[in-house]
Design a protein around this motif. Structure first.
Motif, short mmCIF file in Angstrom:
data_model
loop_
_atom_site.label_atom_id
_atom_site.label_comp_id
_atom_site.label_asym_id
_atom_site.label_seq_id
_atom_site.Cartn_x
_atom_site.Cartn_y
_atom_site.Cartn_z
N ALA A 39 0.79 -1.34 -0.62
CA ALA A 39 0.30 -0.20 0.32
C ALA A 39 0.92 1.60 0.11
CB ALA A 39 -1.12 0.03 1.68
N LEU A 40 1.13 1.98 -1.24
CA LEU A 40 1.47 3.63 -1.24
C LEU A 40 0.63 4.55 -2.01
CD1 LEU A 40 5.46 1.82 -2.44
CD2 LEU A 40 4.87 2.73 -0.26
N SER A 41 1.02 5.46 -1.50
CA SER A 41 0.08 6.59 -2.34
C SER A 41 0.86 6.84 -3.47
CB SER A 41 -0.20 8.18 -1.60
OG SER A 41 1.49 8.46 -1.32
N PRO A 42 0.31 7.48 -4.54
CA PRO A 42 0.43 8.21 -5.74
C PRO A 42 1.83 8.46 -5.27
CG PRO A 42 -1.51 8.21 -5.44
CD PRO A 42 -1.64 7.41 -4.72
N ALA A 43 1.75 9.31 -4.50
CA ALA A 43 3.00 10.76 -4.13
C ALA A 43 3.81 9.61 -3.64
CB ALA A 43 2.03 11.99 -3.42
N SER A 44 3.70 9.09 -2.68
CA SER A 44 5.42 8.15 -2.67
C SER A 44 6.21 7.83 -3.75
CB SER A 44 4.78 7.15 -1.60
OG SER A 44 4.68 7.63 -0.11
N ILE A 45 4.91 7.69 -4.78
CA ILE A 45 5.51 5.99 -5.40
C ILE A 45 6.20 7.52 -6.82
CG2 ILE A 45 4.73 5.17 -7.69
CD1 ILE A 45 2.19 3.58 -6.20
N ARG A 46 5.53 8.33 -6.19
CA ARG A 46 6.35 8.68 -7.73
C ARG A 46 8.15 9.88 -6.61
NH1 ARG A 46 0.84 11.35 -8.12
NH2 ARG A 46 0.37 12.49 -6.32
N ASN A 47 7.87 10.35 -5.35
CA ASN A 47 9.02 9.85 -5.25
C ASN A 47 10.13 9.16 -5.12
OD1 ASN A 47 8.24 12.28 -3.47
ND2 ASN A 47 7.32 11.85 -1.89
N VAL A 48 9.81 8.06 -5.25
CA VAL A 48 10.67 6.59 -5.81
C VAL A 48 10.34 6.85 -7.28
CG1 VAL A 48 10.93 3.99 -5.98
CG2 VAL A 48 9.49 5.31 -4.16
N MET A 49 9.81 6.91 -7.75
CA MET A 49 10.25 6.88 -9.33
C MET A 49 11.29 7.79 -9.96
SD MET A 49 6.31 6.72 -10.82
CE MET A 49 6.32 6.64 -12.86
N SER A 50 11.07 9.29 -8.89
CA SER A 50 12.32 10.24 -9.00
C SER A 50 13.57 9.99 -8.91
CB SER A 50 11.94 10.90 -8.14
OG SER A 50 13.39 12.30 -8.34
N ASP A 51 13.78 8.13 -7.95
CA ASP A 51 14.87 8.50 -7.40
C ASP A 51 15.27 7.54 -8.20
OD1 ASP A 51 14.94 9.51 -4.69
OD2 ASP A 51 14.27 8.08 -3.36
N LEU A 52 15.01 6.74 -8.60
CA LEU A 52 15.00 5.56 -10.23
C LEU A 52 15.18 6.35 -11.29
CD1 LEU A 52 11.66 3.25 -9.35
CD2 LEU A 52 14.39 2.55 -8.79
N GLU A 53 14.65 7.79 -11.52
CA GLU A 53 15.06 8.33 -12.31
C GLU A 53 16.34 8.96 -12.61
OE1 GLU A 53 12.71 11.28 -15.90
OE2 GLU A 53 11.89 10.93 -13.49
N GLN A 54 16.46 9.07 -11.37
CA GLN A 54 17.97 9.83 -10.97
C GLN A 54 19.34 8.60 -10.91
OE1 GLN A 54 18.18 11.94 -7.22
NE2 GLN A 54 18.94 13.89 -8.14
N ALA A 55 19.16 7.26 -10.77
CA ALA A 55 20.36 7.10 -10.80
C ALA A 55 20.07 6.18 -11.95
CB ALA A 55 19.22 5.27 -10.05
N GLY A 56 18.86 6.24 -13.33
CA GLY A 56 19.14 6.10 -14.42
C GLY A 56 18.72 4.86 -14.65
N LEU A 57 17.60 4.44 -13.91
CA LEU A 57 17.03 3.40 -14.20
C LEU A 57 15.51 3.37 -15.25
CD1 LEU A 57 17.14 1.41 -10.91
CD2 LEU A 57 18.75 0.80 -13.04
N ILE A 58 14.73 4.11 -15.38
CA ILE A 58 13.51 4.82 -15.55
C ILE A 58 13.65 6.50 -16.30
CG2 ILE A 58 12.34 3.17 -14.68
CD1 ILE A 58 10.80 5.97 -13.10
#
Length: 367
Positions: free
Chosen positions: A56-75
């Motif tokens: 269970a994660l909110s869209p806002a929490s998921i967006r924070n993770v997606m930002s980290d994944l983008e910084q890591a060059g994965l997405i």
């Protein structure tokens, strides 16, 4: 099965550390983004991820993770306000660290082995290789590919035909009626009768043998050859038996199922990507060279997008595995070429199994 015999992840130690430090939540979000891409080819956003994640994660929490994944060059985001897609680096990380391989069912194994064995027994071993490429193209909805050594036919006749003072044509006639012509530079000062003398010398020894067998026999009897021929004619015989082609020309490429690549086009850029891939496949030498790289290690090799220059424009992937003859020497490669969103979990074990079937056919004397 060794599916980790793969090139290292590009991007340097900083990116590698960031990827290694992904926590379980980040890995699960990344996995869902990749698996959604492999299934649909479409970007996925935070709201959709919130519905499909096992936690269970909110869209806002998921967006924070997606930002980290983008910084890591994965997405990355293909355009503004879109969902996210995996980068090529992200696909490599997924394949290396997160891919859960399926298995080939017993019924499917039996069908593949029976079809290839039937093709080998009814026709030739090359027919079995063609059947392998057809089977893999049908399974993957990509192009099935095979690279193997060209057949080394037994010879019936050889002849040297002078074209001009410095060049001759070597005509090799095989038992099956096929003819190979090779251009040959002549030694300076070659006597007028040397071409006929070289032809007679070889024809007395060549019938029913392969070119390699004749070369070996003549090398073993080098002293006797020196007594029978003068030095220039001996050089002519050596040149006529030499391999006059490079490694790529000594291999044959079988490709089946290119039309499958047109089945799932979603946009104009997809059509352009497939056009570029077709151009790549027409460059047989480059495809052969790339497939031959899969001979360098055990098990299945996976090449993704710009990791190799051949697919740098079309953004395609190749999954390939070597096969062996009865002496356990690697003699060829089978594989699949298609878009980067191939179903790796299904295709990797299928390519591996097909390569093993080809090896078994060779061990049993080609069917």
């Amino acid at each position: 099965m060794n599916t980790r015999d793969l090139p290292p992840l590009p991007g340097g130690s900083g990116q590698a550390r960031a990827i290694a430090e992904l926590n379980e939540r980040s890995r699960e979000i990344f996995r869902q983004i990749v698996e959604s891409y492999l299934a649909t080819g479409e970007p996925v956003g935070s709201r959709n991820l919130a519905r499909i994640l096992p936690m269970a994660l909110s869209p806002a929490s998921i967006r924070n993770v997606m930002s980290d994944l983008e910084q890591a060059g994965l997405i990355y985001a293909p355009h503004t306000s879109a969902g996210r897609l995996p980068t090529e680096h992200g696909l490599r990380f997924f394949v290396d660290a997160l891919l859960e391989l399926g298995d080939v069912g017993q019924e499917e194994k039996g069908r593949i082995e029976a079809q290839m064995r039937a093709a080998a027994s009814r026709h030739t071993f090359d027919s079995a290789l063609t059947e392998a490429s057809v089977l893999l193209s049908g399974i993957s909805r990509g192009a099935g590919v095979v690279v193997t050594a060209k057949q080394n036919p037994r010879l019936r006749h050889i002849e040297f035909v002078r074209l001009d003072p410095g060049r001759a044509l070597v005509v090799l006639v095989s038992d099956d009626g096929s003819v190979e012509n090779r251009l040959l530079d002549l030694p300076h000062g070659l006597p007028a009768g040397a071409l006929q003398e070289a032809s007679n010398f070889l024809n007395a020894r060549i019938r029913g043998r392969t070119l390699g067998e004749v070369r070996g026999e003549i090398e073993a009897a080098r002293t006797a050859m020196k007594q029978e021929l003068d030095e220039l004619t001996e050089r002519l015989v050596d040149a006529g038996l030499a391999r006059s082609v490079g490694p790529s020309e000594e291999r044959q490429l079988i490709v089946r199922g290119q039309a499958n690549l047109l089945d799932d086009l979603r946009a104009a850029e997809d059509l352009e990507r497939i056009r570029l891939l077709f151009n790549d496949l027409e460059s047989q030498k480059d495809v052969i060279d790339l497939l031959s790289r899969a001979e360098g290690g055990e098990g299945v090799r996976i090449f993704i997008g710009s990791e190799n220059k051949l697919f740098s424009l079309s953004g395609s992937s190749m999954i390939a595995a070597p096969f062996r003859d009865g002496s356990q020497t690697i003699v060829g490669v089978v594989g699949v070429i298609g878009p980067t969103r191939l179903n790796y979990a299904r295709i990797v074990p299928m390519v591996d199994f097909t390569a093993r079937v080809v090896s078994r056919l060779l061990e049993r004397g080609r069917g």
